[in-house]
Enzyme design. Structure first.
Site, mmCIF file in Angstrom:
data_model
loop_
_atom_site.group_PDB
_atom_site.id
_atom_site.type_symbol
_atom_site.label_atom_id
_atom_site.label_comp_id
_atom_site.label_asym_id
_atom_site.label_seq_id
_atom_site.Cartn_x
_atom_site.Cartn_y
_atom_site.Cartn_z
ATOM 1 N N GLU A 279 -8.235 -1.922 0.899
ATOM 2 C CA GLU A 279 -9.390 -1.086 1.261
ATOM 3 C C GLU A 279 -10.158 -0.631 0.021
ATOM 4 O O GLU A 279 -11.320 -0.274 0.113
ATOM 5 C CB GLU A 279 -8.924 0.151 2.054
ATOM 6 C CG GLU A 279 -8.753 -0.137 3.528
ATOM 7 C CD GLU A 279 -8.653 1.110 4.401
ATOM 8 O OE1 GLU A 279 -8.584 2.230 3.861
ATOM 9 O OE2 GLU A 279 -8.630 0.957 5.631
ATOM 10 N N HIS A 300 12.700 -17.406 2.043
ATOM 11 C CA HIS A 300 13.055 -18.384 3.073
ATOM 12 C C HIS A 300 11.906 -18.588 4.052
ATOM 13 O O HIS A 300 12.062 -19.252 5.074
ATOM 14 C CB HIS A 300 14.326 -17.946 3.803
ATOM 15 C CG HIS A 300 15.509 -17.858 2.874
ATOM 16 N ND1 HIS A 300 16.454 -18.839 2.777
ATOM 17 C CD2 HIS A 300 15.863 -16.902 1.968
ATOM 18 C CE1 HIS A 300 17.364 -18.499 1.866
ATOM 19 N NE2 HIS A 300 17.019 -17.324 1.357
ATOM 20 N N LYS A 413 -14.610 -1.172 14.665
ATOM 21 C CA LYS A 413 -14.614 -0.002 15.559
ATOM 22 C C LYS A 413 -15.874 -0.010 16.429
ATOM 23 O O LYS A 413 -15.819 0.219 17.634
ATOM 24 C CB LYS A 413 -14.581 1.291 14.735
ATOM 25 C CG LYS A 413 -13.267 1.518 14.002
ATOM 26 C CD LYS A 413 -13.272 2.867 13.326
ATOM 27 C CE LYS A 413 -12.103 3.017 12.380
ATOM 28 N NZ LYS A 413 -12.192 4.172 11.513
HETATM 29 O O1 PA5 Z 1 -7.722 5.062 3.883
HETATM 30 C C1 PA5 Z 1 -8.408 5.436 4.825
HETATM 31 O O2 PA5 Z 1 -9.297 6.285 4.689
HETATM 32 C C2 PA5 Z 1 -8.182 4.893 6.222
HETATM 33 O O3 PA5 Z 1 -7.187 3.927 6.255
HETATM 34 C C3 PA5 Z 1 -7.786 6.021 7.161
HETATM 35 O O4 PA5 Z 1 -6.630 6.640 6.671
HETATM 36 C C4 PA5 Z 1 -7.541 5.517 8.580
HETATM 37 O O5 PA5 Z 1 -8.643 4.801 9.046
HETATM 38 C C5 PA5 Z 1 -7.263 6.677 9.516
HETATM 39 O O6 PA5 Z 1 -8.326 7.564 9.526
HETATM 40 P P1 PA5 Z 1 -8.169 9.047 10.078
HETATM 41 O O7 PA5 Z 1 -7.189 9.749 9.231
HETATM 42 O O8 PA5 Z 1 -9.533 9.636 9.968
HETATM 43 O O9 PA5 Z 1 -7.703 8.919 11.499
#
Ligand code: PA5
Length: 426
Positions: A279, A300, A413
């Site tokens: 990310e 493996h 989303k």
């Molecule tokens: O690193 C990030 O910001 C994302 O992976 C969020 O943690 C994830 O999408 C969950 O979001 P939220 O905590 O708003 O539910």
């Protein structure tokens, strides 16, 4: 103590890491002048969280004393850090051996079957929930929370349920924060300037870890010690060495990094790391693609590819000291022919497997780096977390992207919500 070996990889690939560029990226991070500088709260989170520790510990103690089952509901950065740390220190099967409530994670998939299993297991038991969502609007945890909240309320009544539900969320106007206020749930903050994948040392990770029985003070102490080392403007800075080496490898055409962990308990550390890197660096059609595996299990399955598939990857071995006293004994008849190993510990056998794997992969043309941690304890884990977070921030700046946002995640989303509304005729 974290040590790194980048020199073998650099030698094999014929590269020189640009430590000057890594130092410039670190300076930008520290001065908070780079991209995404409103999300740098993680740099000093281990110190800033101290004010919240008494309340986190008190809540954890209350849950440890009373709960039979504790479910952490969250997705992405809202669960990966806690799960990785819990399994790293205890094990994926901790519920069979540790004192305190059984701990489950939920709300990170949309599987009704998985949720049903938790609901079934919790029947007739004291169920506590910790719903974690910074935004408070994420679909996966929201749906899981609906079902589990209903189960808690059904089992003990609405009033008692208020004590058994804890929220960790952005403080302010979010849906989850609003619900916590309305219902009177205990509520912990996800700091505004800390993104999900950098939030394990906030209440997001610390509360579940304290409930599980981890020493969160030692975790934070390890993190603080590593911060002192990795914030130094020096060519000896291990996080800069790692970041500079991986950028050099990426620039030379090695687009995939395989994090090879050394035991099953570290598999989720690999998952946490994948999110951190994926990310943070997967931006603008560039960035190292992170993958992870566990030795020797995955040799493996992925071993063949590592040895002989497309040569687009480099490997980072995460080597963590092991202290199991288990030693091999002579077996009567020596039917498997392995009596020559008698007297050796599993750690000694694994060391040969790990060294042999590195040599084999290098012979196959894979540049291999190593990151060493002395032990699988809280302090060393705190060090590893900080090391990788800092290296990730520096890597992002060296790559020229904002490592602290994740705008592309919204694409799926938006489409999903469109389809859901269509299905409901809205
Ligand atoms: O690193 C990030 O910001 C994302 O992976 C969020 O943690 C994830 O999408 C969950 O979001 P939220 O905590 O708003 O539910």
């Amino acid at each position: 103590m974290i040590r790194v070996n980048t020199s073998d990889a650099m030698k094999l690939a014929g590269l020189t890491p640009d430590l000057g560029a890594a130092r410039a990226a670190l300076a930008e991070l520290k001065a908070k002048t780079g991209r995404g500088n409103d999300f740098l709260g993680w740099i000093s989170l281990h110190d800033d969280i101290k004010a919240d520790l008494p309340r986190i510990k008190a809540c954890a103690e209350r849950i440890r004393e009373d709960a039979d089952v504790y479910v952490v509901i969250g997705v992405g950065g809202s669960y990966l850090g806690a799960r990785a740390a819990m399994e790293f220190i205890q094990s994926p099967t901790r519920n069979l051996t540790e004192k305190g409530p059984a701990v489950f994670f939920s709300g990170y998939t949309l599987s009704g079957n998985e949720l049903e299993q938790i609901l079934k297991f919790s029947e007739g038991k004291k169920l506590y929930l910790n719903v974690i969502s910074k935004s408070g609007t994420t679909l996966e945890p929201a749906l899981s929370f609906r079902c589990l909240k209903e189960a808690v309320e059904r089992s003990c009544g609405k009033e008692e349920a208020k004590k058994r539900i804890v929220c960790t969320t952005g403080i302010g106007s979010g849906v989850l924060y609003g619900l916590a206020q309305k219902e009177g749930y205990e509520c912990f903050a996800v700091p505004e300037d800390v993104g999900g994948r950098f939030s394990v040392l906030s209440a997001v990770g610390l509360l579940p870890l304290a409930v599980a029985g981890l020493d969160i003070d030692a975790l934070l102490a390890g993190c603080a010690a590593q911060a002192e080392e990795n914030l130094k403007d020096s060519d000896d800075n291990t996080a800069l060495q790692y970041a500079a080496a991986r950028q050099a490898l990426y620039d030379s055409g090695k687009k995939v990094e395989m994090l090879s962990c050394s035991r099953e308990s570290h598999r989720f550390f690999g998952e946490w790391w994948k999110q951190l890197i994926g990310e943070s660096q997967g931006k603008e059609h560039t960035g190292i693609f992170p993958n992870s595996m566990v030795l020797t299990a995955d040799l493996h399955s992925l071993g063949q590819y590592m040895q002989d598939g497309e040569r687009m990857m480099f490997e980072t071995f995460l080597r963590v000291g092991e202290d199991s006293p288990l030693r091999l004994k002579e077996a009567e008849g020596n039917i498997d022919g392995l009596n020559y190993l008698a007297g050796m510990s599993f750690a000694e056998v694994f060391a040969c497997a790990a060294e042999g794997t590195k040599a084999a992969h290098e012979a196959g043309g894979v540049p291999c780096m190593e990151i060493f941690a002395d032990a699988s304890d809280e302090e060393e884990l705190g060090r590893l977390i900080y090391f990788f977070e800092l290296a990730c921030g520096v890597s992002g700046y060296m790559q020229g992207v904002n490592p602290f946002d994740q705008p592309a995640v919204n694409e799926y989303k938006n489409r999903m919500f469109e389809l859901l509304k269509q299905r409901k005729g809205l």
